[in-house]
Design an enzyme around this catalytic site. Structure first.
Site, PDB file in Angstrom:
ATOM      1  N   ALA A 166       0.832  -1.208   0.000  1.00 60.38           N
ATOM      2  CA  ALA A 166       0.000   0.000   0.000  1.00 60.38           C
ATOM      3  C   ALA A 166       0.869   1.262   0.000  1.00 60.38           C
ATOM      4  CB  ALA A 166      -0.903  -0.004   1.230  1.00 60.38           C
ATOM      5  N   PRO A 167       0.504   2.305  -0.735  1.00 58.85           N
ATOM      6  CA  PRO A 167      -0.744   2.469  -1.495  1.00 58.85           C
ATOM      7  C   PRO A 167      -0.698   1.996  -2.949  1.00 58.85           C
ATOM      8  CG  PRO A 167       0.437   4.544  -1.421  1.00 58.85           C
ATOM      9  CD  PRO A 167       1.285   3.549  -0.670  1.00 58.85           C
ATOM     10  N   GLY A 219       1.829   2.112  -5.516  1.00 60.67           N
ATOM     11  CA  GLY A 219       2.604   2.673  -6.632  1.00 60.67           C
ATOM     12  C   GLY A 219       3.404   1.584  -7.337  1.00 60.67           C
ATOM     13  N   ASP A 277      -0.955  -5.927   2.167  1.00 62.96           N
ATOM     14  CA  ASP A 277      -0.574  -4.931   3.183  1.00 62.96           C
ATOM     15  C   ASP A 277      -1.472  -5.122   4.397  1.00 62.96           C
ATOM     16  OD1 ASP A 277       1.209  -2.090   2.878  1.00 62.96           O
ATOM     17  OD2 ASP A 277      -0.145  -2.249   4.606  1.00 62.96           O
ATOM     18  N   ASP A 290      -0.094  -9.941   7.770  1.00 66.55           N
ATOM     19  CA  ASP A 290       1.247  -9.585   8.194  1.00 66.55           C
ATOM     20  C   ASP A 290       2.184 -10.332   7.240  1.00 66.55           C
ATOM     21  OD1 ASP A 290       3.806  -9.687   9.447  1.00 66.55           O
ATOM     22  OD2 ASP A 290       2.847  -9.120  11.328  1.00 66.55           O
ATOM     23  N   CYS A 310      13.037   3.057   1.789  1.00 69.20           N
ATOM     24  CA  CYS A 310      13.299   4.479   1.516  1.00 69.20           C
ATOM     25  C   CYS A 310      14.096   5.043   2.686  1.00 69.20           C
ATOM     26  CB  CYS A 310      12.017   5.261   1.255  1.00 69.20           C
ATOM     27  SG  CYS A 310      10.841   5.215   2.602  1.00 69.20           S
TER      28      CYS A 310
HETATM   29  C1  LIG Z   1       7.173   1.636   2.229  1.00 70.53           C
HETATM   30  S1  LIG Z   1       5.537   1.282   2.479  1.00 70.53           S
HETATM   31  C2  LIG Z   1       5.081   0.447   1.023  1.00 70.53           C
HETATM   32  C3  LIG Z   1       4.849   1.330  -0.162  1.00 70.53           C
HETATM   33  C4  LIG Z   1       4.346   0.565  -1.342  1.00 70.53           C
HETATM   34  N1  LIG Z   1       5.241  -0.514  -1.711  1.00 70.53           N
HETATM   35  C5  LIG Z   1       4.132   1.446  -2.548  1.00 70.53           C
HETATM   36  O1  LIG Z   1       4.956   1.464  -3.437  1.00 70.53           O
HETATM   37  O2  LIG Z   1       3.119   2.126  -2.598  1.00 70.53           O
HETATM   38  C6  LIG Z   1       5.627  -0.017   3.640  1.00 70.53           C
HETATM   39  C7  LIG Z   1       4.335  -0.720   3.874  1.00 70.53           C
HETATM   40  O3  LIG Z   1       4.600  -1.811   4.737  1.00 70.53           O
HETATM   41  C8  LIG Z   1       3.416  -2.085   5.426  1.00 70.53           C
HETATM   42  N2  LIG Z   1       3.750  -2.977   6.555  1.00 70.53           N
HETATM   43  C9  LIG Z   1       4.010  -2.659   7.825  1.00 70.53           C
HETATM   44  N3  LIG Z   1       4.213  -3.775   8.544  1.00 70.53           N
HETATM   45  C10 LIG Z   1       4.089  -4.817   7.712  1.00 70.53           C
HETATM   46  C11 LIG Z   1       4.173  -6.219   7.861  1.00 70.53           C
HETATM   47  N4  LIG Z   1       4.438  -6.782   9.024  1.00 70.53           N
HETATM   48  N5  LIG Z   1       3.966  -6.984   6.779  1.00 70.53           N
HETATM   49  C12 LIG Z   1       3.721  -6.433   5.580  1.00 70.53           C
HETATM   50  N6  LIG Z   1       3.628  -5.107   5.375  1.00 70.53           N
HETATM   51  C13 LIG Z   1       3.808  -4.308   6.432  1.00 70.53           C
HETATM   52  C14 LIG Z   1       2.903  -0.712   5.787  1.00 70.53           C
HETATM   53  O4  LIG Z   1       1.519  -0.757   6.041  1.00 70.53           O
HETATM   54  C15 LIG Z   1       3.252   0.094   4.548  1.00 70.53           C
HETATM   55  O5  LIG Z   1       2.154   0.218   3.714  1.00 70.53           O
END
Ligand SMILES: C[S@@+](CC[C@H](N)C(=O)[O-])C[C@H]1O[C@@H](n2cnc3c(N)ncnc32)[C@H](O)[C@@H]1O
Length: 695
Positions: free
Chosen positions: A389-390, A392, A411, A438, A512
C-alpha cells in the site's frame, strides 16, 4: 553496436550535469547561457550522431516529421535489444515541438500529429510497441488503430542497459536545478571564502568568533532553543569545520582532536538543520563530512515532482501532450525510464486532471520506480508485493506485466490498503488480488511466487525532505525494532519465492531509508540465514554501491551489487535496492515454529514453508566479542547453514535502547522495571483479603 548489457550496467555514478542539456534548458527558459565548457561527454558525442539530435539542430515542421514517419520509419527493422545503441535509446522528446504543438489547437486535436512531435527514436519505440500488439482498449474509441495502448515490455530492461547520461537524473528540472546549482554555488563560495580568509592558519572553530562569552557552545544551543539563532554564523562554522576535517593535518588548531571537531560539527548540524543528535550522528557516519553536508542540505529541498505513465492506458508522449495542453511544463524524467515525466510547473492540480481521473498516470517519486525496475516482473508471472500500500509499485508491476499473470498485493494496514484498492481501480489494473496479512505470515499463507517485492516498512531517512519529522522522531529503539521486523519479513519473502520458477526466482528488497541497519545489515543477515539465495545485479544503471564494510562491520563482498540512492547525489529520494536470486529450495531442516509444506506448481524439489526464528546476527557477534566470547566465523553466501529466526533475539537490544533513551532524557532506566514490581504488589494485596476471608 552498443555496449553489451554487462558493460553498461557496470557503470558507476551518473556523471556531473550535462552542460549542453542544461544550457538547452536554460535557453528554452530564456535564461542566459554561459559558454560551454570543453568536455568530451559521451552522451553529448553520441547525441550528435542521433537522428533526434540532428532533428533538434534543424527543426522540421511537425507535418514533415509526420510524413517521414509514415513513409519510412514503420518499415524500419528494430535493432536487437542487446545491441541497442545509445542513439536507439534516445527517447527524449522534442519539448519545443510539444510546446509548439500545445499552442496550436489544430495540431493538438490531431492524434497523428501528436505522435509525430516525438523524436525519431521515440518512433522506433512505437514500432516496437506496435510489433508487440499488446494493448488495452479500455479508453479507446478509435477501434485500436491509433488506440493500441501498448506496453513496451522492454522498457525497463532496455532502460537498465542504457548508459545514464548526465542530464538524466539531475539535469531535467529548471527550477530545482537552478536552485540546486545556486545553493551549491553558495556553499562552494562559502567554503572558498573561508579558505581564503584563513589561508595560513585554519579557521578558528573553538574560541571567540563563534561563541558567546559565557557559554562555550552558545551558538548551537541558541539555534535549538526558542532564541533566534545566528544561522549564518552557524552555517559558517559548519563549512569551516568541514574544511578543517578535509585537511586536518594543516588546518586543525593545535591540541584539538578530530573527535572534537566532529563533535562540534554534529552539534552545529543539529542546531542548523534541526536533527536529533542521535539521528544526525547516524546519518553523518554514512559519508565524509563534506558529503554529509551535501546530504543534509539536499534534505532541505523538495525533490522533483514525477508522474508515472500508466502504460495500460496511454503512451507517455500522448500523456505529455495532453498535460502540456493543460499548461503543465514537463520533460521525461531521464533515459533510465520511459514511463516517468518530471513536472516543472502545473497550473492544474495534478491529482485532479481528467487524465489523472482516467488513470493515465500516477504521481510517484522517481526513486520508487527503481525497485520495480530491478524486480522486472514478466507477463504471466505470479508475483507477490508483500508490503504494497498504497500501490505505486504494485500497479507498476501490473503495467510491466501488461495486466497478465497475477500480482498479490498485500498490506496488513487496512486503511492504507484502501488507497491501494483505489489506485488499482483507477489505473485499470486487472491482475491484482489485494490481501491483508502480516508479511511474516507468508509463505504459510501462500508461496511459490516467481518474483517477490518487499518494499519494507522503514524509518524514512531517505525521504526527510518530504517528512522532516523523521529528523527528531526516530531514535535508537526504531533502529532496532525496524531492522528486526525487516529481517523477519525478508526471510519470509525469500521463503515465498519459487527457486525453480522458469522465468523468475527473484526477490527485491527495498527501503526508503539510507541507514545501514535497515539495508546492508538486513541483507547480510538474510544471506547468512538463507544460503539458497545470492545477490545479483539490480540492473539499475546508476546509484552507489552498497557498503561492504561499515563502522568496523564487514559484509559479504556481494553487497556491492546492492544499490544506494541519495538526494544529494541523484536528486531522488534516498533509497536502497537489493536484488536476490533464489538458487535452491528451503530445506525442511530450516523450519521452525509453524512450518508446513506448500505446493509449488513448478517446483520439483519439495519446498518447505519456513517459519524459522532468527538466531544470531552481526550485532550479536559484536556483543559476544565485547563480552569476551569467541566470535562466530562469518558465514559466506551459499556456505552457511539455514537457521531460524529468533523472535526474542532483539528483545534485549530493544530493552537496552529503551534504557538508553531514558538515560538521555535524564530518567532512571531502572524505573523501567518498577511498573512490573508495582503490578505484582496489588496481586499480593489481592491475596490478603482471601487470607482474611479464610480467617
Ligand atoms: C514503504 S511502504 C510500502 C509502499 C508501497 N510498496 C508502494 O509502493 O506504494 C511499507 C508498507 O509496509 C506495510 N507494513 C508494515 N508492517 C508490515 C508487515 N508486518 N507486513 C507487511 N507489510 C507491512 C505498511 O503498512 C506500509 O504500507
Amino acid at each position: 553496436m552498443g555496449q553489451g548489457r554487462r558493460m553498461k550496467r557496470k557503470q558507476g555514478m551518473p556523471e556531473a550535469l550535462s552542460e549542453e542539456h542544461f544550457a538547452n534548458l536554460k535557453r528554452k527558459a530564456g535564461l542566459p547561457v554561459e559558454p560551454p565548457v570543453e568536455k568530451a561527454s559521451l552522451s553529448n558525442k553520441k547525441r550528435k550522431t542521433t537522428k533526434g539530435a540532428a532533428a533538434a539542430k534543424k527543426p522540421e515542421p511537425a507535418s514533415k516529421k509526420a510524413s517521414a514517419k509514415s513513409n519510412g520509419k514503420k518499415a524500419k527493422k528494430l535493432p536487437e535489444p542487446e545491441e541497442d545503441s545509445d542513439e536507439g535509446m534516445d527517447d527524449e522528446f522534442d519539448l519545443d515541438q510539444l510546446e509548439g504543438d500545445a499552442s496550436s489547437d489544430e495540431e493538438a486535436s490531431s492524434g497523428e500529429k501528436k505522435k509525430n512531435i516525438w523524436s525519431d527514436d521515440e518512433d522506433e519505440d512505437d514500432d516496437a510497441e506496435e510489433d508487440d500488439s499488446v494493448f488495452d482498449s479500455d479508453d479507446q474509441e478509435d477501434g485500436g488503430k491509433k488506440g493500441k495502448f501498448v506496453f513496451s515490455d522492454d522498457e525497463d530492461e532496455s532502460d537498465a542497459e542504457e548508459k545514464l547520461t548526465a542530464a538524466n537524473i539531475v539535469g531535467l528540472s529548471r527550477k530545482l536545478d537552478e536552485k540546486l546549482a545556486k545553493d551549491k554555488a553558495i556553499t562552494e563560495t562559502e567554503l572558498q571564502e573561508s579558505a581564503m580568509q584563513t589561508n595560513i592558519d585554519g579557521p578558528k572553530i573553538f574560541g571567540e568568533g563563534y561563541e558567546d562569552d559565557e557559554e562555550e557552545d552558545d551558538l548551537a544551543k541558541k539555534s535549538q532553543s526558542l532564541l533566534a539563532p545566528d544561522l549564518q554564523l552557524l552555517r559558517q562554522r559548519i563549512t569551516d569545520t568541514i574544511r578543517v576535517l578535509d585537511d586536518f593535518a594543516n588546518l586543525a588548531e593545535e591540541g584539538r582532536s578530530r573527535a572534537e571537531y566532529t563533535a562540534q560539527l554534529l552539534k552545529d548540524i543539529c542546531g542548523y538543520y534541526g536533527y536529533s543528535p542521535y539521528l544526525a550522528e547516524k546519518l553523518f557516519n554514512l559519508f565524509t563530512p563534506r558529503e554529509a553536508f551535501a546530504f543534509f542540505e539536499a534534505n532541505e529541498m523538495a525533490r522533483p515532482v514525477v508522474i508515472r505513465t500508466n502504460t495500460l492506458r496511454t503512451h507517455r508522449r500522448d500523456l505529455a501532450q495532453a498535460l502540456i495542453n493543460r499548461g503543465v511544463t514537463l520533460e521525461p524524467v531521464g533515459k533510465w525510464s520511459k514511463v516517468g515525466l518530471q513536472i516543472f510547473e502545473a497550473n492544474v492540480p495534478l491529482g485532479a486532471t481528467p487524465e489523472y481521473l482516467a488513470g493515465h498516470y500516477i504521481i510517484q517519486a522517481a526513486a520508487s520506480f527503481l525497485p520495480v525496475m530491478a524486480l522486472s516482473p514478466q507477463p504471466n508471472e505470479r508475483v507477490l508485493d508483500m508490503a504494497s500500500a498504497p500501490g505505486g509499485k504494485t500497479t507498476y508491476c501490473s503495467a510491466m506485466m501488461n495486466n497478465t499473470g497475477i500480482v498479490f498485493a498485500n498490506d496488513p494496514n487496512k486503511e492504507r490498503a484502501k488507497g491501494l484498492i483505489g489506485n488499482v481501480a483507477r489505473l485499470g489494473v486487472r491482475n491484482v488480488i489485494v490481501c491483508s496479512y502480516d508479511g511474516r505470515e507468508f509463505p504459510r499463507v501462500m508461496g511459490g511466487f516467481d518474483r517477490v517485492l518487499l518494499d519494507a516498512p522503514c524509518s524514512g531517512t531517505g525521504v526527510i525532505s518530504k517528512d522532516p519529522s523523521v529528523k527528531t522522531n526516530k531514535d535508537e529503539k526504531d533502529f532496532i525494532s525496524l531492522p528486526h521486523m525487516q529481517k523477519q519479513l525478508l526471510l519470509s519473502a525469500i521463503d515465498s519465492v519459487n527457486h525453480a520458477s522458469e522465468t523468475g526466482g527473484f526477490l527485491v528488497y527495498s527501503t526508503c531509508s539510507v541507514t545501514v541497519e535497515e539495508n546492508e545489515s538486513v541483507v547480510a543477515y538474510a544471506l547468512s540465514r538463507r544460503p539458497n539465495v545470492k545477490l545479483v545485479d539490480a540492473g539499475i544503471p546508476f546509484g552507489k554501491e552498497g557498503f561492504t564494510s561499515y563502522m568496523g562491520k564487514k559484509f559479504h563482498p556481494s553487497l556491492k551489487l546492492t544499490r544506494r540512492f541519495y538526494p544529494h547525489a541523484h536528486n531522488i529520494d534516498g533509497f536502497y535496492v537489493a536484488k536476490f536470486q533464489k538458487i535452491g529450495p528451503t530445506p525442511p531442516n530450516a523450519i521452525g515454529g509453524a512450518g508446513k509444506k506448500i505446493n509449488t506448481t513448478a517446483d520439483a524439489d519439495e519446498e518447505v514453508v519456513d517459519r524459522t526464528p532468527i538466531a544470531t546476527d552481526d550485532d550479536t557477534e559484536v556483543e559476544e566479542k565485547k563480552a569476551g566470547k569467541k566470535a562466530k566465523a562469518p558465514k559466506e553466501t551459499g556456505k552457511g547453514d539455514f537457521s531460524a529466526f529468533d523472535d526474542d533475539e532483539d528483545v534485549k537490544y530493544m530493552e537496552k535502547a529503551k534504557k538508553n533513551a531514558m538515560r538521555r532524557r535524564g530518567l532512571d532506566p531502572k524505573s523501567l522495571n518498577k511498573p512490573k514490581n508495582q503490578e505484582k504488589k496489588p496481586k499480593k494485596e489481592e491475596k490478603k483479603p482471601k487470607a482474611q476471608e479464610k480467617k
